[in-house]
Design an enzyme around this catalytic site. Structure first.
Site, PDB file in Angstrom:
ATOM      1  N   ASP A  50     -13.203  37.389 -14.903  1.00  0.00           N
ATOM      2  CA  ASP A  50     -11.988  36.926 -14.214  1.00  0.00           C
ATOM      3  C   ASP A  50     -11.187  35.964 -15.092  1.00  0.00           C
ATOM      4  O   ASP A  50     -11.724  34.977 -15.603  1.00  0.00           O
ATOM      5  CB  ASP A  50     -12.361  36.231 -12.890  1.00  0.00           C
ATOM      6  CG  ASP A  50     -13.097  37.165 -11.937  1.00  0.00           C
ATOM      7  OD1 ASP A  50     -12.866  38.386 -11.989  1.00  0.00           O
ATOM      8  OD2 ASP A  50     -13.917  36.664 -11.144  1.00  0.00           O
ATOM      9  N   ASP A  75     -16.197  36.768 -20.534  1.00  0.00           N
ATOM     10  CA  ASP A  75     -16.104  36.442 -19.122  1.00  0.00           C
ATOM     11  C   ASP A  75     -15.199  37.512 -18.502  1.00  0.00           C
ATOM     12  O   ASP A  75     -14.491  38.217 -19.227  1.00  0.00           O
ATOM     13  CB  ASP A  75     -15.491  35.040 -18.993  1.00  0.00           C
ATOM     14  CG  ASP A  75     -15.158  34.688 -17.569  1.00  0.00           C
ATOM     15  OD1 ASP A  75     -15.990  34.956 -16.676  1.00  0.00           O
ATOM     16  OD2 ASP A  75     -14.057  34.141 -17.339  1.00  0.00           O
TER      17      ASP A  75
HETATM   18 MG   LIG Z   1     -13.126  33.296 -15.754  1.00  0.00          MG
END
Ligand SMILES: [Mg+2]
Ligand SMILES: [Zn+2]
Length: 181
Positions: A11, A9
């Protein structure tokens, strides 16, 4: 050597989650140790796929091109360190659009598989939200939750997922993976 793939992922894992959207390159700050972790993955022959929900696009806060500028910015920094990011898969949709790609749906992983002719089953998937964990499990990946970003909140909300692998941050996750592989 057979390439190894890993899904990340963005962020809260690679960059600091602002609990707002990263709409400009100046808002993109690497999480502590994350650049080193990406370098370590590269050294260990991992090919990196990034899967990121960016509903800010369809909320009209930024264009797809704008998101690409932000992603090119950090991918370029990483590539100067000799690490290739194989692809950055972006879901632009809002929840109510019911797309097939907004995590926890697995469309982003399927897109990457199709694009590169690879399989991401059995790969590690590192994320900070339960939607990352659900996506990983739905696709047959091995999830690792980091405490950075939404991670500490996710730990509280994880309910019956007691066996979840939890680490401090991306750096610790990569150390664990590299030692174990
Ligand atoms: Mg995230
Ligand atoms: Zn989507």
């Amino acid at each position: 050597m057979k390439p190894k793939y890993i899904v990340l992922d963005r962020d809260g894992v690679i960059n600091v989650d602002l609990f707002d959207y990263v709409l400009d390159t100046k808002d993109f700050k690497f999480e502590e140790g994350s650049l080193d972790a990406l370098i370590e993955l590269g050294k260990n022959n991992y090919e990196i796929i990034v899967a990121t929900n960016q509903k800010c696009i369809n909320l009209g806060l930024i264009s797809s091109e704008g998101i690409k500028v932000v992603n090119d910015y950090w991918v370029n920094i990483v590539s100067k360190e000799g690490v290739n990011i194989k692809s950055v898969e972006v879901c632009p949709h809002r929840d109510e659009e019911n797309c097939d790609c907004r995590k926890p749906k697995t469309g982003l992983l399927k897109n990457a598989e199709k694009k590169h002719g690879i399989s991401l089953k059995d790969c590690y998937f590192i994320g900070d939200k339960l939607s990352d964990i659900e996506c990983a499990l739905a696709h047959g990946c091995k999830p690792i939750l980091v405490e950075t970003g939404y991670g500490s909140r996710s730990i509280k909300e994880r309910g019956t997922r007691e066996n979840l692998t939890i680490v401090k941050n991306l750096k610790e996750a990569v150390q664990k993976i590299v030692i174990g592989s």
